[in-house]
Design a protein around this motif. Structure first.
Motif, PDB file in Angstrom:
ATOM      1  N   ASN A 284     -58.571 -33.954  43.028  1.00 42.33           N
ATOM      2  CA  ASN A 284     -58.500 -32.606  43.599  1.00 42.33           C
ATOM      3  C   ASN A 284     -57.316 -31.800  43.086  1.00 42.33           C
ATOM      4  O   ASN A 284     -56.705 -31.040  43.827  1.00 42.33           O
ATOM      5  N   CYS A 285     -57.003 -31.959  41.816  1.00 39.54           N
ATOM      6  CA  CYS A 285     -55.885 -31.233  41.207  1.00 39.54           C
ATOM      7  C   CYS A 285     -56.428 -30.093  40.345  1.00 39.54           C
ATOM      8  O   CYS A 285     -57.566 -30.139  39.882  1.00 39.54           O
ATOM      9  N   THR A 286     -55.566 -29.075  40.112  1.00 37.64           N
ATOM     10  CA  THR A 286     -55.997 -27.881  39.402  1.00 37.64           C
ATOM     11  C   THR A 286     -54.926 -27.382  38.447  1.00 37.64           C
ATOM     12  O   THR A 286     -53.756 -27.299  38.814  1.00 37.64           O
ATOM     13  N   ALA A 287     -55.353 -27.041  37.230  1.00 38.74           N
ATOM     14  CA  ALA A 287     -54.526 -26.269  36.298  1.00 38.74           C
ATOM     15  C   ALA A 287     -55.165 -24.890  36.250  1.00 38.74           C
ATOM     16  O   ALA A 287     -56.350 -24.765  35.923  1.00 38.74           O
ATOM     17  N   THR A 288     -54.409 -23.851  36.605  1.00 34.35           N
ATOM     18  CA  THR A 288     -54.991 -22.519  36.691  1.00 34.35           C
ATOM     19  C   THR A 288     -54.058 -21.469  36.094  1.00 34.35           C
ATOM     20  O   THR A 288     -52.853 -21.525  36.293  1.00 34.35           O
ATOM     21  N   SER A 289     -54.655 -20.543  35.348  1.00 33.15           N
ATOM     22  CA  SER A 289     -53.893 -19.462  34.740  1.00 33.15           C
ATOM     23  C   SER A 289     -54.680 -18.163  34.814  1.00 33.15           C
ATOM     24  O   SER A 289     -55.878 -18.152  34.579  1.00 33.15           O
ATOM     25  N   GLU A 290     -53.973 -17.082  35.122  1.00 32.66           N
ATOM     26  CA  GLU A 290     -54.620 -15.771  35.119  1.00 32.66           C
ATOM     27  C   GLU A 290     -54.674 -15.199  33.707  1.00 32.66           C
ATOM     28  O   GLU A 290     -55.695 -14.712  33.272  1.00 32.66           O
ATOM     29  N   GLY A 291     -53.554 -15.258  32.976  1.00 31.45           N
ATOM     30  CA  GLY A 291     -53.466 -14.590  31.688  1.00 31.45           C
ATOM     31  C   GLY A 291     -53.495 -15.493  30.474  1.00 31.45           C
ATOM     32  O   GLY A 291     -53.615 -15.026  29.345  1.00 31.45           O
ATOM     33  N   GLY A 292     -53.390 -16.796  30.665  1.00 35.52           N
ATOM     34  CA  GLY A 292     -53.383 -17.739  29.545  1.00 35.52           C
ATOM     35  C   GLY A 292     -54.441 -18.802  29.730  1.00 35.52           C
ATOM     36  O   GLY A 292     -55.313 -18.692  30.588  1.00 35.52           O
ATOM     37  N   SER A 293     -54.344 -19.843  28.940  1.00 39.80           N
ATOM     38  CA  SER A 293     -55.307 -20.936  29.018  1.00 39.80           C
ATOM     39  C   SER A 293     -54.864 -21.985  30.029  1.00 39.80           C
ATOM     40  O   SER A 293     -53.684 -22.070  30.374  1.00 39.80           O
ATOM     41  N   ALA A 294     -55.804 -22.783  30.492  1.00 34.32           N
ATOM     42  CA  ALA A 294     -55.539 -23.862  31.436  1.00 34.32           C
ATOM     43  C   ALA A 294     -56.014 -25.165  30.805  1.00 34.32           C
ATOM     44  O   ALA A 294     -57.157 -25.266  30.369  1.00 34.32           O
ATOM     45  N   TYR A 295     -55.120 -26.149  30.746  1.00 38.39           N
ATOM     46  CA  TYR A 295     -55.399 -27.406  30.058  1.00 38.39           C
ATOM     47  C   TYR A 295     -55.285 -28.589  31.018  1.00 38.39           C
ATOM     48  O   TYR A 295     -54.237 -28.798  31.607  1.00 38.39           O
ATOM     49  N   GLY A 296     -56.359 -29.363  31.160  1.00 39.38           N
ATOM     50  CA  GLY A 296     -56.307 -30.595  31.936  1.00 39.38           C
ATOM     51  C   GLY A 296     -56.104 -30.388  33.419  1.00 39.38           C
ATOM     52  O   GLY A 296     -54.993 -30.459  33.907  1.00 39.38           O
ATOM     53  N   GLY A 297     -57.194 -30.156  34.136  1.00 43.58           N
ATOM     54  CA  GLY A 297     -57.090 -29.993  35.588  1.00 43.58           C
ATOM     55  C   GLY A 297     -56.493 -31.207  36.269  1.00 43.58           C
ATOM     56  O   GLY A 297     -55.685 -31.097  37.179  1.00 43.58           O
ATOM     57  N   GLY A 298     -56.853 -32.398  35.795  1.00 46.60           N
ATOM     58  CA  GLY A 298     -56.320 -33.641  36.349  1.00 46.60           C
ATOM     59  C   GLY A 298     -55.151 -34.162  35.541  1.00 46.60           C
ATOM     60  O   GLY A 298     -54.036 -34.285  36.035  1.00 46.60           O
ATOM     61  N   VAL A 299     -55.411 -34.456  34.262  1.00 45.26           N
ATOM     62  CA  VAL A 299     -54.403 -35.056  33.369  1.00 45.26           C
ATOM     63  C   VAL A 299     -54.418 -34.321  32.035  1.00 45.26           C
ATOM     64  O   VAL A 299     -55.491 -34.084  31.476  1.00 45.26           O
ATOM     65  N   GLN A 300     -53.239 -33.980  31.539  1.00 44.09           N
ATOM     66  CA  GLN A 300     -53.125 -33.459  30.184  1.00 44.09           C
ATOM     67  C   GLN A 300     -52.099 -34.269  29.416  1.00 44.09           C
ATOM     68  O   GLN A 300     -51.015 -34.563  29.929  1.00 44.09           O
ATOM     69  N   VAL A 301     -52.459 -34.651  28.179  1.00 38.96           N
ATOM     70  CA  VAL A 301     -51.542 -35.352  27.273  1.00 38.96           C
ATOM     71  C   VAL A 301     -51.406 -34.463  26.042  1.00 38.96           C
ATOM     72  O   VAL A 301     -52.391 -34.199  25.363  1.00 38.96           O
ATOM     73  N   ASN A 302     -50.176 -33.979  25.770  1.00 39.06           N
ATOM     74  CA  ASN A 302     -50.004 -33.039  24.674  1.00 39.06           C
ATOM     75  C   ASN A 302     -48.712 -33.280  23.899  1.00 39.06           C
ATOM     76  O   ASN A 302     -47.864 -34.089  24.303  1.00 39.06           O
TER      77      ASN A 302
END
Length: 176
Positions: free
Chosen positions: A70-88
């Protein structure tokens, strides 16, 4: 070992937001049967990275059991990467029997990628576990990888079940 990270938020008005629940940057972390639940990475004008967990810049994560839910990555003006897990950015993560469920990458103007898990220039090994009921959703742009999205990195999934995930877009193109 055990316990949880719940209802935490990483927020940025003008920059990027990283790891709503857990951020590993140029260090190492081990999580054993830890629940990351209800966490948010939110950016008003730039990128949101890893709603639950973000591993980047040479960081390493070893996670066994537990889940990212139940996790969220959210952006109004940019991109959103990995709602749960992001490896970058050269990060590396190994997930053993981890459940990623009910996570969302969402963006109004940018591209959401990897509703459950997103790998961008990092390395992921996932053994067992699942990615389920995750979504990448955009109002105005393309949406990529409702469950898992890999771009510019490497991912190995062994005996992982991906189910009930979707990418959706109001006016762009859903991909995966």
């Amino acid at each position: 070992s055990g316990g949880g990270v719940r209802n935490c938020t990483a927020t940025s008005e003008g920059g990027s937001a990283y790891g709503g629940g857990v951020q590993v940057n140029a260090g190492a972390a081990t999580l054993t049967t830890v629940e990351v639940d209800g966490c948010v990475a939110s950016s008003r004008s730039n990128q949101a990275n890893g709603g639950g967990v973000n591993v980047g810049r040479g960081g390493t994560l070893e996670m066994s059991g537990g889940g990212v839910r139940n996790c969220t990555a959210t952006s109004e003006g940019g991109s959103a990467y990995g709602g749960g897990v992001q490896v970058n950015n050269g990060g590396a993560a190994t997930l053993h029997a981890v459940e990623v469920r009910g996570c969302t990458a969402s963006s109004v103007l940018g591209q959401p990628t990897g509703g459950g898990v997103e790998v961008y220039g990092g390395t992921l090994e996932m053994i067992g576990g699942s990615v389920s009921e995750c979504t990448a959703v955009s109002e105005t742009n393309d949406a990529w990888g409702g469950g898992v999205q890999v771009q510019g990195g490497a991912a190995t999934l062994s005996a992982v079940e991906v189910r009930g995930c979707n990418a959706s877009s109001v006016s762009g193109q859903p991909n995966g």
